[in-house]
Every structure is written in C-alpha cells, then in structure tokens.
Design an enzyme around this catalytic site. Structure first.
Site, mmCIF file in Angstrom:
data_model
loop_
_atom_site.group_PDB
_atom_site.id
_atom_site.type_symbol
_atom_site.label_atom_id
_atom_site.label_comp_id
_atom_site.label_asym_id
_atom_site.label_seq_id
_atom_site.Cartn_x
_atom_site.Cartn_y
_atom_site.Cartn_z
ATOM 1 N N GLY A 62 0.846 -1.234 -0.010
ATOM 2 C CA GLY A 62 0.046 0.044 0.037
ATOM 3 C C GLY A 62 0.923 1.155 0.001
ATOM 4 O O GLY A 62 0.079 2.314 0.214
ATOM 5 N N TRP A 64 2.225 3.095 -2.471
ATOM 6 C CA TRP A 64 1.881 4.083 -3.455
ATOM 7 C C TRP A 64 0.350 4.499 -3.125
ATOM 8 O O TRP A 64 0.127 5.824 -3.380
ATOM 9 C CB TRP A 64 1.934 3.289 -4.770
ATOM 10 N N ASP A 82 -4.357 -6.080 -5.932
ATOM 11 C CA ASP A 82 -3.217 -7.125 -5.707
ATOM 12 C C ASP A 82 -3.765 -8.125 -5.573
ATOM 13 O O ASP A 82 -4.804 -8.548 -4.885
ATOM 14 C CB ASP A 82 -2.325 -6.284 -4.889
ATOM 15 N N ASP A 98 -5.982 -11.694 -8.839
ATOM 16 C CA ASP A 98 -4.955 -11.818 -9.718
ATOM 17 C C ASP A 98 -5.540 -10.946 -11.056
ATOM 18 O O ASP A 98 -6.358 -11.145 -11.477
ATOM 19 C CB ASP A 98 -4.731 -13.152 -10.012
ATOM 20 N N ASP A 123 2.935 -1.056 -9.928
ATOM 21 C CA ASP A 123 4.322 -1.509 -9.355
ATOM 22 C C ASP A 123 4.178 -2.927 -9.291
ATOM 23 O O ASP A 123 4.929 -3.464 -8.530
ATOM 24 C CB ASP A 123 4.213 -0.776 -7.971
ATOM 25 N N LYS A 163 6.577 0.398 -13.301
ATOM 26 C CA LYS A 163 7.868 -0.334 -12.981
ATOM 27 C C LYS A 163 8.015 -1.350 -14.095
ATOM 28 O O LYS A 163 7.388 -2.332 -14.227
ATOM 29 C CB LYS A 163 7.843 -0.895 -11.573
#
Length: 208
Positions: A62, A64, A82, A98, A123, A163
């Site tokens: 958490g 971000w 997530d 997922d 991320d 990322k």
C-alpha cells in the site's frame, strides 16, 4: 536442523534493514519504501492533483496508494488491486485478486465505472525465480497488461507510471508507450536500489 539462508538472501536482508528508506518508512509508519519512490516522481513530474481518480495495480502493501491519497485529497479516489491482501487505507477502494484473470479485470473495471481515470500506475512484479530468461518475460507480460488497462480506462491527456525491469523487450515496450503518450521519461528514483534492474517509465499526455 533448520535450513540456512543462502548468502544472497542474507545479503539482501542485511541491505534491507540498513536501507535509509526502509528506516524512514518504519519511523514514519509508512506501508513501504515505495512511498518515497513515488514521492520523488511526483516532485519531478507532478502527476497527481486534488480530486483525481487513480488506479493502482500491484498495490500491496500500500505504499503508493498511501502516498496518492495525500496528494488527491478527500475528493479524489484510488481504486487499487493486488493478488495479495492489503490492510485498509481511507480513500482507497481495494480489490484483492489476480489482475491476470479476466474476472478480476472485469471486477476492477466495474469499480472504475463509466468515467475515465486520470492516472494509471503499476508497481506489479512477478515472483522472481532468479532466471532472467523466465523472469523478464513474466515481468513484461505484467507491464503489457498495465498498458492495456490504460487503453481501457485512461482519460485523454492522462498519465501512466509503471515499474519496468530492463532486459529483453524493454526497448519495444518503451517505443509502444511513446506512440501513445506525448511525453515519456525513464526515471530511476533514489529510493530504488542501485543493483536492481527496475526503472519507472513516466508517461503523460495520453493521446487516447
């Protein structure tokens, strides 16, 4: 007799606990050191403003999301996802699942609703095996999914921060993003470890 840690995992743990950003995150009661990576990107690129709607992919634990809610205020909105669970954050609508599964994507799109979002951020990273021939394609698959999310929900002139791990496919992915956004930068925040292949692509001015 218990299993011994490998030399590499022991080295990682030693580096982790000595890391100034890990120590700062712990002292400030932040979710993770990733908070500081996004803060540095924000200071440079000014992605977030009050009242924005933001999608956070690969959100747990958490860091971000925690940062973004400080930037968008109580009129803003974060929709986070997530595969791992995440403790609640005020102002964050969290979906556990997922993102690679169509049912989870559809549930996320339902939470976004009819409107478009201002920023998509990712991320996400795979579970690394240590074999770059396996890990890099897995990582590239996730960043392609994140870019597909932009195509579905990002507002014109919106922003994308993702990322990415440098390796096979990176240059092609960067070219793809440049075809979709007006301004594209590659950032390596100070809080990102030097040994890591990770960089952050920051794209603004979505042409959609």
């Amino acid at each position: 007799m218990g299993r011994k840690r490998s030399a590499s995992s022991s080295r990682w743990l030693a580096e982790h606990f000595k890391d100034q950003f890990v120590q700062k995150a712990h002292k400030q009661k932040l979710r993770s050191r990733a908070y500081f990576k996004l803060d540095e990107i924000q200071q440079t690129d000014r992605l977030f403003k009050h009242g924005m709607t933001v999608v956070d992919l690969g959100a747990a634990p958490g860091g971000w999301s925690q940062y973004v809610v400080t930037q968008i205020g109580d009129k803003g909105r974060v929709i986070a996802c997530d595969i791992l669970d995440m403790n609640p954050i005020v102002g964050v609508d969290f979906l556990q699942g997922d993102f690679c599964e169509e049912s989870v994507l559809n549930a996320l799109l339902e939470r976004v609703g009819e409107g478009k979002v201002d920023v998509v951020m990712s991320d996400m990273a795979p579970n690394f095996s240590g074999m770059s021939s396996v890990d890099i394609p897995r990582a590239m698959y996730l960043v392609e999914l994140a870019l597909d999310m932009c195509r579905q929900v990002l507002a014109p002139k919106g922003s994308f921060v993702v990322k990415v791990f440098q390796g096979e496919g990176f240059d092609d992915y960067l070219r793809e993003i440049r075809s979709l956004f007006n301004v594209v930068k590659v950032r390596k925040p100070e809080a990102s470890r030097d040994r890591s292949r990770e960089v952050y692509i920051v794209a603004t001015g979505y042409k959609g």
